[in-house]
Design a protein around this motif. Structure first.
Motif, PDB file in Angstrom:
ATOM      1  N   ARG A  47       0.893  -0.930   0.192  1.00 54.25           N
ATOM      2  CA  ARG A  47      -0.222  -0.062  -0.264  1.00 54.25           C
ATOM      3  C   ARG A  47       0.587   1.084  -0.007  1.00 54.25           C
ATOM      4  O   ARG A  47       2.150   1.275   0.290  1.00 54.25           O
ATOM      5  CB  ARG A  47      -0.910  -0.171   1.326  1.00 54.25           C
ATOM      6  CG  ARG A  47      -2.285  -1.236   1.174  1.00 54.25           C
ATOM      7  CD  ARG A  47      -3.197  -0.789   2.573  1.00 54.25           C
ATOM      8  NE  ARG A  47      -2.092  -1.340   3.758  1.00 54.25           N
ATOM      9  CZ  ARG A  47      -2.951  -1.503   4.599  1.00 54.25           C
ATOM     10  NH1 ARG A  47      -4.012  -0.791   5.141  1.00 54.25           N
ATOM     11  NH2 ARG A  47      -2.048  -1.671   5.643  1.00 54.25           N
ATOM     12  N   GLU A  50      -0.837   7.125   1.949  1.00 56.86           N
ATOM     13  CA  GLU A  50      -1.611   8.037   2.386  1.00 56.86           C
ATOM     14  C   GLU A  50      -2.517   6.119   2.229  1.00 56.86           C
ATOM     15  O   GLU A  50      -3.094   6.955   3.395  1.00 56.86           O
ATOM     16  CB  GLU A  50      -2.003   8.234   0.437  1.00 56.86           C
ATOM     17  CG  GLU A  50      -1.723   9.330   0.583  1.00 56.86           C
ATOM     18  CD  GLU A  50      -0.225   9.146  -0.371  1.00 56.86           C
ATOM     19  OE1 GLU A  50       0.075   8.348  -0.298  1.00 56.86           O
ATOM     20  OE2 GLU A  50       0.400  10.468  -0.468  1.00 56.86           O
ATOM     21  N   GLN A  51      -2.492   5.239   2.214  1.00 56.41           N
ATOM     22  CA  GLN A  51      -3.574   3.870   2.136  1.00 56.41           C
ATOM     23  C   GLN A  51      -3.374   3.807   3.632  1.00 56.41           C
ATOM     24  O   GLN A  51      -4.127   3.295   4.780  1.00 56.41           O
ATOM     25  CB  GLN A  51      -3.214   3.089   1.303  1.00 56.41           C
ATOM     26  CG  GLN A  51      -3.856   3.116  -0.268  1.00 56.41           C
ATOM     27  CD  GLN A  51      -3.397   2.188  -1.284  1.00 56.41           C
ATOM     28  OE1 GLN A  51      -2.343   2.025  -1.080  1.00 56.41           O
ATOM     29  NE2 GLN A  51      -4.671   2.455  -2.041  1.00 56.41           N
ATOM     30  N   GLU A  54      -4.119   6.219   6.024  1.00 57.00           N
ATOM     31  CA  GLU A  54      -5.702   5.729   6.130  1.00 57.00           C
ATOM     32  C   GLU A  54      -6.326   4.566   6.978  1.00 57.00           C
ATOM     33  O   GLU A  54      -7.394   4.885   7.745  1.00 57.00           O
ATOM     34  CB  GLU A  54      -6.566   6.118   4.763  1.00 57.00           C
ATOM     35  CG  GLU A  54      -8.112   6.195   4.357  1.00 57.00           C
ATOM     36  CD  GLU A  54      -8.549   6.144   3.110  1.00 57.00           C
ATOM     37  OE1 GLU A  54      -9.729   6.358   3.164  1.00 57.00           O
ATOM     38  OE2 GLU A  54      -8.392   6.707   2.587  1.00 57.00           O
ATOM     39  N   HIS A  55      -5.762   3.667   7.022  1.00 59.56           N
ATOM     40  CA  HIS A  55      -5.701   2.291   7.675  1.00 59.56           C
ATOM     41  C   HIS A  55      -5.580   2.728   9.069  1.00 59.56           C
ATOM     42  O   HIS A  55      -6.794   2.610   9.775  1.00 59.56           O
ATOM     43  CB  HIS A  55      -5.023   1.285   7.113  1.00 59.56           C
ATOM     44  CG  HIS A  55      -5.418  -0.247   7.699  1.00 59.56           C
ATOM     45  ND1 HIS A  55      -4.356  -0.847   7.568  1.00 59.56           N
ATOM     46  CD2 HIS A  55      -6.534  -0.155   8.326  1.00 59.56           C
ATOM     47  CE1 HIS A  55      -4.824  -1.905   8.267  1.00 59.56           C
ATOM     48  NE2 HIS A  55      -6.247  -1.942   8.796  1.00 59.56           N
TER      49      HIS A  55
END
Length: 276
Positions: A47, A50-51, A54-55
């Motif tokens: 990932r 950013e991902q 976010e997680h």
């Protein structure tokens, strides 16, 4: 012990799949409350930063993309260094095969590489030979992706792997990790990748650069002796093993010196007395 920053591994330390590890939210909040910097550092290359951020936020953990360092970024930086120091007969605009999750291609693009994902290679082959392969883990990877790695290696491509973790903690248990996929390609080609993620010191060197701190002022927290702890020790950081992931207290007691943590605790909040 006096620290100014904490480097957290993710899988098995803060979460397992979509579930928080015990004490993860309280522990990271305590670090920030006490004024320490935070860096989220993972060998999982699938990932983007950013991902990942976010997680973490979806699980209730404060996180910014700039606080994330994944092994795709380390691998791309390593290839960029090789490109910039290459001989004159090397290609001016080298093409790199990106294998794994979207984080691999994003990291390569950020370093200025032209790249092509394994799933996007035309049936007749790439438009020009691949100069290198950057292989990380991706949950949607297919056997076809490993075939493309083999084709590129047989054509002489450089092979860089983001990490060689044999297993990956998930919400359902322990699954095969990137190391298992690398082993499949090695078995089929006879080639061996240049691995840049933990436990190799380059990852922690980049982490220290991002934090702007010397190793003596940073605590590394992980759940694996063979990656998190060994890598931290090799880079001169003090380390803590939390018992929420792969390795347990008995493993730490039996570990050789290069994999022995400075601290062993049940949960992250148990470390607070050591960083205050």
């Amino acid at each position: 012990m006096a620290f100014r920053a904490v480097v957290f591994d993710l899988d098995g330390v803060l979460y397992r799949g979509g579930q928080l590890c015990p004490g993860a939210k309280e522990g990271t909040e305590a670090v920030r409350q006490d004024g320490l910097s935070v860096l989220f550092m993972t060998n999982n290359a699938s990932r983007t930063p950013e991902q990942v951020a976010e997680h973490l936020r979806s699980l209730g953990i404060e996180a910014d993309p700039g606080e994330v360092l994944n092994s795709s970024q380390v691998g791309a930086a390593h290839l960029a260094q090789m490109r910039d120091g290459a001989a004159e007969d090397e290609p001016d605009d080298p093409l790199v095969l990106a294998v794994g999750g979207p984080g691999v291609a994003v990291a390569l693009a950020e370093e200025g590489f032209a790249c092509l994902a394994a799933g996007d290679v035309p049936e007749e082959g790439p438009p020009r030979p691949f100069w290198a392969v950057l292989q990380g883990y991706g949950p949607a990877m297919k056997v076809h992706d490993l075939h493309e790695v083999a084709y590129a290696l047989h054509e002489g491509a450089i092979w860089v792997a983001t990490n060689a973790d044999s297993t990956l903690p998930t919400s359902r248990g322990i699954a095969p990790g990137n190391g298992a996929l690398l082993a499949a390609v090695t078995h089929g080609t006879g080639c061996t990748p240049d691995v840049v993620g933990k436990p190799f010191p380059r990852s922690y060197g980049i982490a220290l650069d991002k934090l702007g701190l010397p190793s003596a002022e940073v605590l590394a927290v992980g759940d694996r002796l063979d990656t998190d702890i060994e890598g931290a020790r090799a880079a001169g950081l003090r380390s803590a093993l939390v018992l929420t992931g792969v390795h347990g207290r008995a493993d730490a007691d039996a570990a050789p010196t290069e994999r022995r943590p400075d601290l062993v605790v049940e949960r992250i909040p148990d470390l607070r007395e050591h960083w205050r």
